[in-house]
Design a protein around this motif. Structure first.
Motif, PDB file in Angstrom:
ATOM      1  N   THR A 153       0.782  -1.492   0.096  1.00  0.00           N
ATOM      2  CA  THR A 153      -0.109  -0.104  -0.069  1.00  0.00           C
ATOM      3  C   THR A 153       1.217   1.354   0.021  1.00  0.00           C
ATOM      4  O   THR A 153       1.448   1.307  -0.175  1.00  0.00           O
ATOM      5  N   ILE A 154      -0.158   2.204  -0.352  1.00  0.00           N
ATOM      6  CA  ILE A 154       0.724   3.613  -0.298  1.00  0.00           C
ATOM      7  C   ILE A 154       0.167   4.242   0.477  1.00  0.00           C
ATOM      8  O   ILE A 154      -1.160   4.156  -0.630  1.00  0.00           O
ATOM      9  N   PRO A 155       0.625   6.084   0.751  1.00  0.00           N
ATOM     10  CA  PRO A 155      -0.405   7.002   1.619  1.00  0.00           C
ATOM     11  C   PRO A 155      -0.151   7.994   0.502  1.00  0.00           C
ATOM     12  O   PRO A 155       0.163   8.549  -0.265  1.00  0.00           O
ATOM     13  N   ILE A 156      -1.999   8.136   0.570  1.00  0.00           N
ATOM     14  CA  ILE A 156      -2.036   9.253  -0.517  1.00  0.00           C
ATOM     15  C   ILE A 156      -2.912  10.250   0.160  1.00  0.00           C
ATOM     16  O   ILE A 156      -4.233   9.456   0.504  1.00  0.00           O
ATOM     17  N   GLU A 157      -2.450  11.697   0.241  1.00  0.00           N
ATOM     18  CA  GLU A 157      -3.639  12.289   1.146  1.00  0.00           C
ATOM     19  C   GLU A 157      -4.234  11.784   2.198  1.00  0.00           C
ATOM     20  O   GLU A 157      -4.992  12.180   2.890  1.00  0.00           O
ATOM     21  N   GLY A 158      -3.133  11.089   2.956  1.00  0.00           N
ATOM     22  CA  GLY A 158      -3.214  11.100   4.409  1.00  0.00           C
ATOM     23  C   GLY A 158      -4.110   9.156   4.205  1.00  0.00           C
ATOM     24  O   GLY A 158      -3.772   9.147   5.790  1.00  0.00           O
ATOM     25  N   GLN A 159      -4.269   8.034   3.445  1.00  0.00           N
ATOM     26  CA  GLN A 159      -5.292   7.346   3.765  1.00  0.00           C
ATOM     27  C   GLN A 159      -3.992   6.205   3.001  1.00  0.00           C
ATOM     28  O   GLN A 159      -3.467   6.660   1.948  1.00  0.00           O
ATOM     29  N   ARG A 160      -4.217   5.197   3.984  1.00  0.00           N
ATOM     30  CA  ARG A 160      -3.241   3.983   2.802  1.00  0.00           C
ATOM     31  C   ARG A 160      -4.031   3.465   1.962  1.00  0.00           C
ATOM     32  O   ARG A 160      -5.055   3.543   2.508  1.00  0.00           O
TER      33      ARG A 160
END
Length: 234
Positions: A153-160
């Protein structure tokens, strides 16, 4: 060039007419001591069914860790696996099971042969599906490996967000690798954005900085720069 369509934590390989998904971890919710979604088997079957309807593949490959528990497969888990295989056959797709490190008792729970690896014949390349927990034998020929195991997974705008990772041939090895996220929504994902190469579980990951994240976003997929560059954007 990667001829693939990404949707709901799975990949459709166009030139091989194959749907591949990894890390279902059937029985994870049943074995959990924490809150987990009810109806795990129905949820997996519904999502698989939507993918089969969308792509109409000739083959559906389950790339390891079909089961969650190492030493047993409950009757409920066996029924869930049977439903998934039946859904594939009803849609005209041949179901193929590839063994993962969790799948020590899969032979007794899966109706059919369990493979250590499965080769798909693309139009101009040989695609090999493995779980990714072991190095392939030196004699094995592949133009692309498709694996799971690391649950990226990667974090995008604070969401994984679950993502696939595409690794071109590196370190003198010209074989690209595609790492899939866990198809299970119950299994924990791993934030790979800051991970070094030696922190990945799969020996097929040879250069973490070269991995390109591909994020699943509804009907679309978003491709990002390699992790070596992507970290600077976080």
């Amino acid at each position: 060039m990667l001829q693939a369509a990404f949707r709901d934590r799975a990949v459709y390989l166009r030139d091989a007419d194959a749907l591949v998904l990894a890390d279902l971890h059937v029985g994870r919710a049943e074995a959990s001591d924490v809150d987990a979604p009810l109806g795990e088997a129905d949820e997996l079957a519904d999502r698989l069914g939507a993918l089969l309807d969308r792509f109409s593949p000739s083959t559906a490959v389950f790339a390891g860790d079909l089961l969650h528990e190492f030493d047993r497969a409950s009757a409920r888990a066996e029924r869930a696996l049977g439903s998934l295989a039946e859904a594939c056959r009803d849609a005209g797709a041949t179901p193929v099971a590839v063994r993962g490190n969790h799948d020590t008792v899969l032979d007794s729970a899966w109706d059919g042969r369990v493979h250590d690896a499965h080769a798909l014949a693309g139009q101009d390349r040989r695609i090999v599906v493995r779980h990714g927990h072991e190095s392939p034998p030196p004699s094995e020929r592949a133009d692309l490996y498709v694996v799971g195991h690391d649950h990226p997974t990667i974090p995008i705008e604070g969401q994984r967000r679950p993502c696939a990772l595409y690794q071109p041939g590196v370190d003198g090895d010209g074989t690209p690798v595609l790492v899939l996220p866990a198809f299970s929504r119950v299994a924990a994902g791993v934030d790979v954005s800051g991970m070094r190469t030696d922190e990945f579980l799969s020996p097929l990951v040879r250069d973490a900085d070269a991995l390109r994240p591909i994020v699943f976003d509804g009907d679309d997929s978003l491709s990002f720069p390699p992790l070596g560059e992507f970290r600077a954007m976080l």
